[in-house]
Design a protein around this motif. Structure first.
Motif, PDB file in Angstrom:
ATOM      1  N   GLY A  11     -86.494 -37.794   9.636  1.00 23.03           N
ATOM      2  CA  GLY A  11     -86.372 -37.482  11.050  1.00 23.03           C
ATOM      3  C   GLY A  11     -85.033 -37.908  11.593  1.00 23.03           C
ATOM      4  N   ARG A  12     -84.630 -39.095  11.219  1.00 18.26           N
ATOM      5  CA  ARG A  12     -83.377 -39.604  11.736  1.00 18.26           C
ATOM      6  C   ARG A  12     -82.214 -38.731  11.258  1.00 18.26           C
ATOM      7  NH1 ARG A  12     -82.012 -45.113   9.505  1.00 18.26           N
ATOM      8  NH2 ARG A  12     -83.410 -46.128  10.990  1.00 18.26           N
ATOM      9  N   PHE A  14     -82.068 -35.616  10.545  1.00 18.53           N
ATOM     10  CA  PHE A  14     -81.914 -34.385  11.294  1.00 18.53           C
ATOM     11  C   PHE A  14     -81.480 -34.656  12.725  1.00 18.53           C
ATOM     12  CE2 PHE A  14     -84.022 -32.528   7.765  1.00 18.53           C
ATOM     13  CZ  PHE A  14     -83.498 -31.258   7.732  1.00 18.53           C
ATOM     14  N   GLU A  15     -82.074 -35.706  13.263  1.00 20.09           N
ATOM     15  CA  GLU A  15     -81.759 -36.035  14.653  1.00 20.09           C
ATOM     16  C   GLU A  15     -80.275 -36.339  14.805  1.00 20.09           C
ATOM     17  OE1 GLU A  15     -85.198 -37.426  17.433  1.00 20.09           O
ATOM     18  OE2 GLU A  15     -84.612 -38.888  15.922  1.00 20.09           O
ATOM     19  N   ASN A  18     -78.106 -33.268  14.218  1.00 17.41           N
ATOM     20  CA  ASN A  18     -78.236 -32.369  15.370  1.00 17.41           C
ATOM     21  C   ASN A  18     -77.503 -32.901  16.583  1.00 17.41           C
ATOM     22  OD1 ASN A  18     -79.708 -29.980  14.746  1.00 17.41           O
ATOM     23  ND2 ASN A  18     -81.423 -31.314  14.239  1.00 17.41           N
TER      24      ASN A  18
END
Lengths: 171, 676
Positions: A11-12, A14-15, A18
């Motif tokens: 998650g991190r 991609f976060e 992004n």
């Protein structure tokens, strides 16, 4: 619970990518800046992330790969947490920088062709001049400069960074 | 000089040349019949100015690259001064130093611009050291071979792939003496998004990119007395093979090619225009049905294998829109292995089907698993025009002097409509000639649909079918196709029928054709004219009027769209994912009856918040204490981007999941399955 930490890592990743892409308004002209920030985050440029960046910017992966390989500052292999830059400029060279490099590599147990320790704690590079000629032979660890090096001193410095490992993980 | 400024002229090698909007000095020189050498200049690609072969001396400015210097009135230009020659020679030597120079055993021997330039400049010695280490060749695809040892870094392939096909599989990597042109991450062509069109190979000035040769296999087959070798000749090659034997581009040499193949030892030679007619009937029948029902429009053509594989990778949502009709090559392959076998009473194992194609992607198409039955493919060998030329040359045949020989009967003739398949817009025109009569029930008197002809990258036409207006679009080059399809998707354009060809000009610009150097666009125009002439000269101009086609339907297929036709002449497409479909495991359930859930975190779904879904889902699973019964993973693309965020539960994809309906989806789709 290992699963969850992986999930967090994913998650991190991609976060963060992004967020970086967004900050640069998905503008392919800012590719170098984007790659710099991504490398800052991951300490290197993983293949999947480069492909992801290409897709997000609407350019080909080959183009992103071309830019990433053009600049020496980008690394496509994982880099260690601590970057050791052994100076091999004229002054350091004359004062025995090859021996310093040898001590560093021996201490870290790096094999031929290897630049990063398997535990990803150290990466060793040589640089042309760090502007500390008066302190030759010199090296940098991350942003700190160490001069007048010999085998004893190298050992002492590296030990300190090794000990710092628990501290860093604790954060 | 001031005089030149007033008169709007430049002086080039002592010759006064009037300026008339030329973009660069190179074009001006061409007008004055001065042939300045180039490697990286192509009139249909962007100007790059890297190879420096085209240096000229401009008075008062020194050495300038003529490709990227606009002419100015009054300029005094010299193309052959001592300085120019010295510079050009040195640059050439530098190229040669890094180029493997075993020319006599090279695929492009006597067909290489580097070799030609070296001969022209009389290079006898290379003063610079050679690159020592050799890099392995990339032979990973059926279509192309990449040999980095012969690359001179002109970047033609980089721009061809990016600008013509909009894919950009190559780029420059590293720098200085280590610089290379290669696909991303040094991968092989089979591992990247290559569509095997060969536009890179046809522009490569050396043999760094060449067509993968099947000539040896073809010789083996024709020399084997046990084998019955059947050839089919694609429309486009008939107006190009002559170029290699001193005939002008566009000259129709069909009869000579048949004659040459017979001399080489082919047992039967057929015309792919015949199976193109078959494609017309099947594809137009399909179009007719879709028009009546108003479904799955626009219908996309499917004869271009590069376009098909591109669509499979990038437009999974349009695969139902592609015509299910096989390409003419594959239709004929099927006819050969299923009907010619009966006709000639030869068992399938003994028959070798060889197709002579303008295209290198056809090599890939022939190996698609759906066209190989057991061990037996419908098409065994695909020879590009280039390979066919080599075969003819090595067979000691004086091609120019050959008397024409007709195709073999009874599947001999293709209609004019079938011949048009070789040029952009041709498939559309051929389909319109059939669809008009089918839809209106009237005879089509004026068969030429001029509106769909030409070489502009996108052309559109509205055809009146007795009150029903049919809107068609034709596009060639996948870069333009991407743009057009985007606009169609966004609702900015509407069409009933879209023809897509990956190569500029259609098949006449195929990656396996003779190189068409130096004026590629002029060559394409002449080849196109040649095919239009061939159509005009055909006694039969509509596929449906072709007596050989009627014979085949009577004897075997019954009618277009019949069960037999469906089985042997149609196909299905499958989505080929762009990003590897490996799921990233996040939570692994141990239960044997576990439910597998994957959340798409591909770009589109991610931006629509699929990451939060993933978090939410994990939370719900935890609340219900189902960690051991539900596996959770993240996947990259479920290819329903427009309906995202998507999740997959076991094998079922659920679209439009959001934070509000997540709990309901969880209860209905996941919880229910756990309880089962």
């Amino acid at each position: 619970m290992e699963g969850v930490s992986q999930e967090v890592a994913l998650g991190r990743s991609f976060e963060k990518v992004n967020a970086i892409l967004k900050k640069h308004a998905y503008n392919p002209s800012n590719l170098v800046g984007i790659l710099q920030e991504v490398q800052e985050e991951y300490r290197y440029l993983p293949e999947e992330i480069l492909t992801y960046i290409a897709t997000a910017l609407g350019v080909s992966p080959a183009y992103v790969y071309g830019v990433a390989t053009f600049y020496a500052q980008f690394s496509l292999k994982p880099k260690g947490k601590n970057i050791i830059r052994v100076c091999d400029g004229t002054a350091c060279h004359v004062k025995g920088s090859s021996a310093v490099l040898k001590y560093v590599r021996e201490y870290l147990g790096l094999r031929e062709g290897e630049e990063t320790t398997p535990d990803l704690l150290f990466t060793v590079e040589t640089v042309a001049c760090i502007g500390a000629c008066a302190l030759a032979p010199a090296m940098m660890v991350n942003d700190d400069v160490y001069g007048l090096l010999d085998e004893e001193k190298v050992k002492e410095i590296l030990e300190r960074y090794e000990e710092g490992r628990e501290g860093a993980d604790g954060v | 000089m001031s005089n030149g400024v007033e008169k709007k002229v430049v002086v080039i090698d002592g010759q006064e040349v009037a300026l008339n909007g030329e973009k660069n000095i190179l074009e001006v020189a061409k007008k004055a019949n001065i042939d300045i050498p180039t490697f990286c200049y192509h009139s249909d690609l962007s100007v790059y100015g890297a190879c420096r072969m085209c240096l000229v001396e401009v008075e008062g400015r020194g050495l300038m690259p003529s490709c990227s210097t606009p002419p100015e009135p009054g300029m005094i230009i010299r193309t052959n001064t001592a300085r120019v020659l010295e510079a050009r020679r040195t640059i050439l030597e530098l190229y040669l130093a890094n180029h493997e120079r075993d020319c006599t055993v090279c695929e492009r021997n006597l067909n290489c611009r580097l070799q030609e330039m070296s001969a022209r400049m009389g290079i006898k010695e290379v003063r610079f050291g050679e690159r020592k280490e050799k890099v392995p060749k990339d032979t990973s695809t059926f279509s192309l071979v990449r040999d980095p040892n012969r690359c001179i870094l002109c970047g033609d392939c980089v721009r061809a792939c990016r600008e013509i096909e909009g894919i950009g599989i190559y780029d420059f990597t590293l720098r200085g003496s280590k610089a290379q042109v290669e696909p991303a991450f040094g991968k092989k062509l089979s591992e990247v998004e290559c569509v095997y069109c060969g536009q890179c190979a046809i522009r490569c000035p050396t043999a760094a990119l060449v067509v993968k040769s099947e000539v040896d296999k073809a010789w083996e087959a024709v020399l084997d007395k046990e084998k019955f070798v059947v050839a089919q000749i694609a429309p486009a090659v008939r107006v190009a093979i002559g170029e290699a034997f001193g005939l002008p581009p566009g000259e129709i040499t069909t009869g000579k090619i048949v004659a040459a193949l017979k001399k080489i030892g082919f047992d039967r030679v057929y015309d792919t225009s015949f199976s193109a007619d078959l494609t017309v009937l099947e594809e137009a029948e399909e179009f007719f049905k879709r028009l009546q029902k108003g479904e799955r429009l626009p219908q996309f053509t499917s004869c271009c294998p590069s376009w098909v594989v591109y669509a499979e990778r990038n437009y999974p949502f349009y695969l139902e829109h592609l015509s299910s009709a096989r390409s003419p090559q594959q239709m004929f392959g099927s006819v050969i292995k299923n009907f010619v076998t009966r006709l000639e009473n030869v068992p399938k194992e003994k028959i070798v089907s060889v197709s002579i194609m303008p295209c290198v992607a056809k090599k890939f198409e022939a190996r698609r698993p759906e066209y190989v039955h057991g061990e037996i493919p419908d098409v065994d060998i695909v020879l590009s025009a280039q390979e066919t030329i080599r075969m003819i040359k090595s067979a000691n045949i004086d091609f120019k002097e050959l008397d024409p020989v007709p195709f073999d009967i009874p599947l001999s003739a293709g209609s004019g409509a079938g011949v048009l398949f070789g040029v952009t817009g041709g498939v559309t025109e051929a389909v319109l000639r059939y669809a008009y009569e089918r839809l209106t029930g009237k005879e089509l008197k004026e068969v030429e649909f001029k509106g769909v002809r030409g070489l502009e990258s996108v052309r559109e036409a509205e055809v009146d079918f007795d009150g029903r207006t049919v809107k068609v679009a034709i596009v060639h080059g996948l870069a333009r196709a991407q743009q057009l399809i985007r606009e169609v998707r966004e609702g900015k354009r509407y069409y009933d029928f879209i023809e897509v060809m990956s190569c500029p000009g259609g098949c006449i610009g195929g990656g396996g054709m003779p190189l068409g150097y130096p004026d590629y666009l002029a060559v394409l125009r002449k080849r196109a004219e040649g095919l239009y002439n061939a159509d005009r000269l055909s006694p039969v101009r509509k596929a449906q009027d072709n007596p050989a086609i009627k014979f085949l339907y009577e004897q075997w297929l019954k009618h277009p769209g019949s069960e037999t036709a469906e089985e042997h002449l149609h196909t299905r497409y499958r989505s080929r994912r762009r990003i590897s479909d490996e799921v990233i495991r996040i939570q692994e359930a141990k239960s044997a009856q576990k439910v597998d859930v994957a959340v798409c975190v591909g770009t589109s779904c991610y931006l629509k918040g699929s990451y939060n879904l993933l978090q939410g889902l994990l939370k719900l699973i935890k609340e219900h204490k189902l960690e051991d019964k539900v596996s959770v993973g993240a996947t990259f693309c479920l290819e329903r981007c427009s309906q995202g965020p998507n999740i997959r539960v076991n094998d079922e994809v659920i679209s439009g999941v959001n934070e509000e309906n997540l709990e309901r989806v969880f209860n209905e789709e996941i919880l229910s399955k756990v309880k089962e």
